[in-house]
Design a protein around this motif. Sequence first.
Motif, PDB file in Angstrom:
ATOM      1  N   VAL A  23       0.868  -1.169   0.000  1.00  0.00           N
ATOM      2  CA  VAL A  23       0.000   0.000   0.000  1.00  0.00           C
ATOM      3  C   VAL A  23       0.903   1.217   0.000  1.00  0.00           C
ATOM      4  O   VAL A  23       1.880   1.272   0.757  1.00  0.00           O
ATOM      5  CB  VAL A  23      -0.929   0.016   1.240  1.00  0.00           C
ATOM      6  N   ILE A  24       0.597   2.160  -0.852  1.00  0.00           N
ATOM      7  CA  ILE A  24       1.357   3.405  -0.899  1.00  0.00           C
ATOM      8  C   ILE A  24       0.423   4.543  -0.528  1.00  0.00           C
ATOM      9  O   ILE A  24      -0.659   4.684  -1.108  1.00  0.00           O
ATOM     10  CB  ILE A  24       1.970   3.650  -2.290  1.00  0.00           C
ATOM     11  N   LYS A  25       0.850   5.323   0.447  1.00  0.00           N
ATOM     12  CA  LYS A  25       0.093   6.522   0.820  1.00  0.00           C
ATOM     13  C   LYS A  25       0.852   7.731   0.297  1.00  0.00           C
ATOM     14  O   LYS A  25       2.011   7.945   0.628  1.00  0.00           O
ATOM     15  CB  LYS A  25      -0.098   6.636   2.338  1.00  0.00           C
ATOM     16  N   GLU A  26       0.173   8.489  -0.535  1.00  0.00           N
ATOM     17  CA  GLU A  26       0.744   9.714  -1.085  1.00  0.00           C
ATOM     18  C   GLU A  26       0.388  10.872  -0.166  1.00  0.00           C
ATOM     19  O   GLU A  26      -0.778  11.064   0.186  1.00  0.00           O
ATOM     20  CB  GLU A  26       0.167   9.969  -2.476  1.00  0.00           C
ATOM     21  N   HIS A  27       1.387  11.645   0.224  1.00  0.00           N
ATOM     22  CA  HIS A  27       1.128  12.847   1.014  1.00  0.00           C
ATOM     23  C   HIS A  27       0.375  13.824   0.108  1.00  0.00           C
ATOM     24  O   HIS A  27       0.900  14.293  -0.899  1.00  0.00           O
ATOM     25  CB  HIS A  27       2.450  13.459   1.495  1.00  0.00           C
ATOM     26  N   PHE A  28      -0.873  14.051   0.427  1.00  0.00           N
ATOM     27  CA  PHE A  28      -1.727  14.929  -0.367  1.00  0.00           C
ATOM     28  C   PHE A  28      -2.768  15.535   0.567  1.00  0.00           C
ATOM     29  O   PHE A  28      -3.939  15.135   0.563  1.00  0.00           O
ATOM     30  CB  PHE A  28      -2.396  14.135  -1.502  1.00  0.00           C
ATOM     31  N   PRO A  29      -2.339  16.463   1.437  1.00  0.00           N
ATOM     32  CA  PRO A  29      -3.272  17.015   2.427  1.00  0.00           C
ATOM     33  C   PRO A  29      -4.340  17.887   1.776  1.00  0.00           C
ATOM     34  O   PRO A  29      -4.040  18.805   1.012  1.00  0.00           O
ATOM     35  CB  PRO A  29      -2.365  17.834   3.345  1.00  0.00           C
ATOM     36  N   ARG A  30      -5.563  17.542   2.070  1.00  0.00           N
ATOM     37  CA  ARG A  30      -6.722  18.241   1.508  1.00  0.00           C
ATOM     38  C   ARG A  30      -6.630  19.744   1.792  1.00  0.00           C
ATOM     39  O   ARG A  30      -6.402  20.157   2.916  1.00  0.00           O
ATOM     40  CB  ARG A  30      -8.003  17.670   2.104  1.00  0.00           C
ATOM     41  N   GLY A  31      -6.777  20.530   0.745  1.00  0.00           N
ATOM     42  CA  GLY A  31      -6.791  21.984   0.890  1.00  0.00           C
ATOM     43  C   GLY A  31      -5.421  22.638   0.860  1.00  0.00           C
ATOM     44  O   GLY A  31      -5.333  23.865   0.796  1.00  0.00           O
ATOM     45  N   LEU A  32      -4.335  21.856   0.888  1.00  0.00           N
ATOM     46  CA  LEU A  32      -2.996  22.441   0.912  1.00  0.00           C
ATOM     47  C   LEU A  32      -2.218  22.236  -0.380  1.00  0.00           C
ATOM     48  O   LEU A  32      -1.124  22.773  -0.540  1.00  0.00           O
ATOM     49  CB  LEU A  32      -2.170  21.869   2.077  1.00  0.00           C
ATOM     50  N   TYR A  40       1.844  23.510   3.668  1.00  0.00           N
ATOM     51  CA  TYR A  40       2.164  22.272   2.954  1.00  0.00           C
ATOM     52  C   TYR A  40       3.532  21.745   3.390  1.00  0.00           C
ATOM     53  O   TYR A  40       3.677  20.550   3.662  1.00  0.00           O
ATOM     54  CB  TYR A  40       2.135  22.487   1.435  1.00  0.00           C
ATOM     55  N   ALA A  41       4.516  22.623   3.475  1.00  0.00           N
ATOM     56  CA  ALA A  41       5.857  22.204   3.897  1.00  0.00           C
ATOM     57  C   ALA A  41       5.823  21.610   5.301  1.00  0.00           C
ATOM     58  O   ALA A  41       6.474  20.589   5.573  1.00  0.00           O
ATOM     59  CB  ALA A  41       6.824  23.388   3.839  1.00  0.00           C
ATOM     60  N   ALA A  42       5.051  22.214   6.195  1.00  0.00           N
ATOM     61  CA  ALA A  42       4.937  21.688   7.562  1.00  0.00           C
ATOM     62  C   ALA A  42       4.254  20.321   7.559  1.00  0.00           C
ATOM     63  O   ALA A  42       4.676  19.408   8.276  1.00  0.00           O
ATOM     64  CB  ALA A  42       4.160  22.673   8.446  1.00  0.00           C
ATOM     65  N   SER A  43       3.213  20.157   6.744  1.00  0.00           N
ATOM     66  CA  SER A  43       2.522  18.868   6.712  1.00  0.00           C
ATOM     67  C   SER A  43       3.395  17.790   6.072  1.00  0.00           C
ATOM     68  O   SER A  43       3.361  16.636   6.491  1.00  0.00           O
ATOM     69  CB  SER A  43       1.173  18.980   5.992  1.00  0.00           C
ATOM     70  N   LEU A  44       4.205  18.160   5.086  1.00  0.00           N
ATOM     71  CA  LEU A  44       5.120  17.214   4.460  1.00  0.00           C
ATOM     72  C   LEU A  44       6.172  16.742   5.468  1.00  0.00           C
ATOM     73  O   LEU A  44       6.463  15.548   5.563  1.00  0.00           O
ATOM     74  CB  LEU A  44       5.791  17.852   3.240  1.00  0.00           C
ATOM     75  N   GLN A  45       6.678  17.677   6.244  1.00  0.00           N
ATOM     76  CA  GLN A  45       7.653  17.329   7.286  1.00  0.00           C
ATOM     77  C   GLN A  45       7.013  16.406   8.329  1.00  0.00           C
ATOM     78  O   GLN A  45       7.613  15.415   8.753  1.00  0.00           O
ATOM     79  CB  GLN A  45       8.178  18.606   7.946  1.00  0.00           C
ATOM     80  N   ALA A  46       5.785  16.701   8.724  1.00  0.00           N
ATOM     81  CA  ALA A  46       5.081  15.858   9.702  1.00  0.00           C
ATOM     82  C   ALA A  46       4.799  14.469   9.133  1.00  0.00           C
ATOM     83  O   ALA A  46       4.912  13.462   9.840  1.00  0.00           O
ATOM     84  CB  ALA A  46       3.782  16.529  10.141  1.00  0.00           C
ATOM     85  N   PHE A  47       4.442  14.378   7.850  1.00  0.00           N
ATOM     86  CA  PHE A  47       4.201  13.094   7.189  1.00  0.00           C
ATOM     87  C   PHE A  47       5.463  12.227   7.247  1.00  0.00           C
ATOM     88  O   PHE A  47       5.401  11.049   7.616  1.00  0.00           O
ATOM     89  CB  PHE A  47       3.786  13.350   5.734  1.00  0.00           C
ATOM     90  N   CYS A  48       6.592  12.810   6.895  1.00  0.00           N
ATOM     91  CA  CYS A  48       7.861  12.062   6.893  1.00  0.00           C
ATOM     92  C   CYS A  48       8.284  11.688   8.317  1.00  0.00           C
ATOM     93  O   CYS A  48       8.765  10.577   8.551  1.00  0.00           O
ATOM     94  CB  CYS A  48       8.945  12.867   6.185  1.00  0.00           C
ATOM     95  N   ARG A  49       8.074  12.585   9.261  1.00  0.00           N
ATOM     96  CA  ARG A  49       8.392  12.286  10.663  1.00  0.00           C
ATOM     97  C   ARG A  49       7.503  11.138  11.162  1.00  0.00           C
ATOM     98  O   ARG A  49       7.980  10.208  11.812  1.00  0.00           O
ATOM     99  CB  ARG A  49       8.208  13.531  11.526  1.00  0.00           C
TER     100      ARG A  49
END
Length: 162
Positions: free
Chosen positions: A46-55, A73-82
């Motif tokens: 399963v692959i989850k793509e970082h794609f936060p709604r609205g950002l 978006y940059a903050a959410s990308l950092q949180a996704f990777c963390r």
Amino acid sequence: MTTTPDAVPLPCGTRLEKFELLEFMGQGGGGICYIAIDHQLGREVVIKEHFPRGLCMRKSGTAMVYPTQEQAYAASLQAFCRGARILGGLNHAGIAKIHEVFSACGTAFGVMEMVDGLSLRDWMAQKPSVKRIVHVLQSVLSTLRYMHGLGVIHRDIKPDNI
């Protein structure tokens, strides 16, 4: 999970490094999930793509993700990777294993083990016995106890995620 106008899933057959997308699973608030094949190891994942709604957004026919709100978006990308790094360090039968995280198309992708079965929501629709419900809920609580013991909080516990 459903799609929204700003969430254009990648088409089946898209190649992302050694992975080929086989099927769109759905979208939640933080990303889009796909079933894929790992061509190097010959297994479904399963692959989850970082794609936060609205950002962010993706133009139809392209794979690139474009932030609509740069800082958020940059903050959410950092949180996704963390979050992926944290999950990668967990080892419990109740937690899908994360194999890797990689960047492509202006975003990040988390690769997880494929776990066959029903979500808790779909399983409950089959009206299992009280004994089976208690057993499953004890397993869920055991998993949460393990995570909380390590200081990890899930933040999105719901029947569709179990």
